[in-house]
Design an enzyme around this catalytic site. Structure first.
Site, PDB file in Angstrom:
ATOM      1  N   SER A 102      49.808  48.054  27.207  1.00  0.00           N
ATOM      2  CA  SER A 102      49.714  49.742  27.109  1.00  0.00           C
ATOM      3  C   SER A 102      50.312  50.081  25.918  1.00  0.00           C
ATOM      4  O   SER A 102      49.939  50.895  24.822  1.00  0.00           O
ATOM      5  CB  SER A 102      49.002  49.954  27.378  1.00  0.00           C
ATOM      6  OG  SER A 102      48.309  49.581  28.687  1.00  0.00           O
ATOM      7  N   GLU A 144      35.716  49.577  21.489  1.00  0.00           N
ATOM      8  CA  GLU A 144      35.767  48.499  22.653  1.00  0.00           C
ATOM      9  C   GLU A 144      35.839  48.773  24.574  1.00  0.00           C
ATOM     10  O   GLU A 144      35.114  47.609  24.498  1.00  0.00           O
ATOM     11  CB  GLU A 144      37.459  48.261  22.585  1.00  0.00           C
ATOM     12  CG  GLU A 144      37.502  46.648  23.571  1.00  0.00           C
ATOM     13  CD  GLU A 144      39.616  46.509  23.204  1.00  0.00           C
ATOM     14  OE1 GLU A 144      40.312  46.164  23.682  1.00  0.00           O
ATOM     15  OE2 GLU A 144      39.858  47.065  22.077  1.00  0.00           O
ATOM     16  N   ARG A 197      18.585  36.995  54.615  1.00  0.00           N
ATOM     17  CA  ARG A 197      19.236  36.811  55.687  1.00  0.00           C
ATOM     18  C   ARG A 197      18.626  37.184  57.552  1.00  0.00           C
ATOM     19  O   ARG A 197      18.827  38.835  56.849  1.00  0.00           O
ATOM     20  CB  ARG A 197      20.131  37.275  55.008  1.00  0.00           C
ATOM     21  CG  ARG A 197      22.033  36.734  56.388  1.00  0.00           C
ATOM     22  CD  ARG A 197      21.355  35.038  56.414  1.00  0.00           C
ATOM     23  NE  ARG A 197      22.646  34.944  57.128  1.00  0.00           N
ATOM     24  CZ  ARG A 197      23.070  33.986  57.782  1.00  0.00           C
ATOM     25  NH1 ARG A 197      22.615  32.733  57.333  1.00  0.00           N
ATOM     26  NH2 ARG A 197      24.095  33.423  58.260  1.00  0.00           N
ATOM     27  N   GLY A 225      42.770  48.758  28.545  1.00  0.00           N
ATOM     28  CA  GLY A 225      43.447  50.105  28.835  1.00  0.00           C
ATOM     29  C   GLY A 225      42.622  50.408  30.280  1.00  0.00           C
ATOM     30  O   GLY A 225      41.982  49.907  30.964  1.00  0.00           O
TER      31      GLY A 225
END
Length: 384
Positions: free
Chosen positions: A135, A245, A271, A367
């Protein structure tokens, strides 16, 4: 809750993206997971149908539309398919790498690179992380030293997404090693440059078909024409692009969590245990209720940030909030979904098992959660 940020054109684009993922990615996903990388022919086909570079100018073969909603749709459909790792080459290319080329290329660079970036002939990657530096980007040790009419690049990078398949790699390097932030520049390395070597395709916990590599630079000569955005401006450019990003990671995170939730709703409705469906137990209903609420909150939060990005209003703090909260929610929710699958959730042939492994990186790359909280905390407290 009903989402309101998309119009009819976006929904038509979504149909194209969904059909492409189902036709070109899903049937090959298992093979690519075993191979550790996708077939680049798929990436080129994505360019053919317009899923790459919607923001690139039309004169270079792009869509000519600066609208992150199109990016988000590709991201969402990739993650909804259960084959996220085989489609992330597209989101890395579109959301994270292309903004550097779109915003920083001069006319000559745009003519040279943009058509291939739009068509899929050129796959991109960005290399920031180093073996000893995560970082703390200002402390990178890769250097690009002036030599004649170019630079000589030396150093190493690791954990580079698209690292094996990429044709163009944006490398963060120190053009002035005596400086920290102000000494960093962005240099574009191209496949085949002498001294540019790709290490092993790293074996990861999840995202098996997304190639992730070590890169090595041994006296790589790079012409000055491959300097992107001016000497000494690299750190500034990285900081400016990181909010998009991080929003991209958040978009993928909530879409992935939604897919896991949908699989779980179907499973518990079919199920049975103790003579009744798992969905009929109060605990199951409470679990589903809590997860549904968290997903609705996440979608509203992410959609608002997409609007802010399109309006030029998304801040680093906003994006940090989305990145840490959504990815932590994603991990928490997929873990709860796997629990509802019981022992079958631990079996590799069930998508929830792969989703569990694929999701673990989300709170780390782009990050870490801790770094995101530090960004937010400094802003709130007024400290640096």
């Amino acid at each position: 809750m009903r989402r309101t940020i998309f119009d009819d054109e976006h929904e038509m684009f979504r149909e194209t993206a969904k059909a492409f993922v189902e036709r070109e990615i899903v049937p090959n996903h298992e093979k690519w997971e075993a191979d550790g990388k996708i077939d680049k022919a798929m990436f080129r086909k994505a360019g053919d149908v317009g899923l790459l570079a919607t923001a690139v100018d039309e004169r270079y073969g792009g869509g000519g539309v600066l609208d992150f909603r199109y990016n988000a749709i590709v991201n969402e459909e990739v993650h909804a398919s259960g084959a996220a790792s085989s489609g992330q080459c597209m989101t890395l290319h579109n959301d994270i790498c292309l903004p550097y080329f779109i915003n920083l290329c001069n006319d000559e660079q745009a003519e040279r690179w943009m058509p291939g970036l739009a068509s899929g002939e050129l796959m991109s990657a960005i290399a920031m992380t180093e073996p000893g530096t995560g970082s703390d980007l200002a402390s990178i040790t890769t250097t690009a030293v002036r030599s004649g009419d170019g630079y000589v690049v030396n150093g190493a990078k690791t954990f580079i997404t698209n690292g094996i398949n990429s044709d163009l790699v944006i490398v963060a390097a120190k053009t002035d090693p005596t400086e920290k932030h102000r000494g960093m520049s962005l240099i574009v390395l191209e496949e085949g440059m002498e001294g540019f070597e790709r290490g092993r395709n790293l074996d990861k916990l999840g995202l098996k078909s997304q190639d992730t590599a070590e890169l090595f630079f041994d006296d790589v000569f790079v012409p000055e024409e491959n300097l992107l955005g001016g000497e000494g401006n690299g750190f500034l450019h990285l900081v400016r692009n990181l909010p998009q990003e991080r929003l991209s990671i958040a978009v993928g995170g909530v879409a992935h969590a939604q897919a896991a939730f949908d699989w779980t709703v179907d499973y518990v409705g079919e199920r049975t245990a103790f003579g009744q469906t798992i969905a009929s137990f109060q605990n199951t209903r409470f679990e589903l209720a809590e997860m549904k609420t968290e997903l609705d909150i996440a979608w509203v939060f992410v959609d608002r940030q997409i609007e802010a990005l399109n309006a030029g209003e998304l801040t680093a703090t906003d994006a940090a909030e989305a990145k840490w909260w959504v990815t932590e929610m994603q991990l928490r929710l997929i873990t709860r979904c796997l629990q509802l699958f019981g022992g079958y959730g631990y079996m590799s042939e069930f998508p929830i098992s792969k989703a569990y492994a694929d999701a673990r990186i989300q709170t780390i790359y782009g990050g870490t959660t801790e770094i995101m909280k530090e960004i937010i905390g400094r802003e709130v407290s007024g400290t640096r």
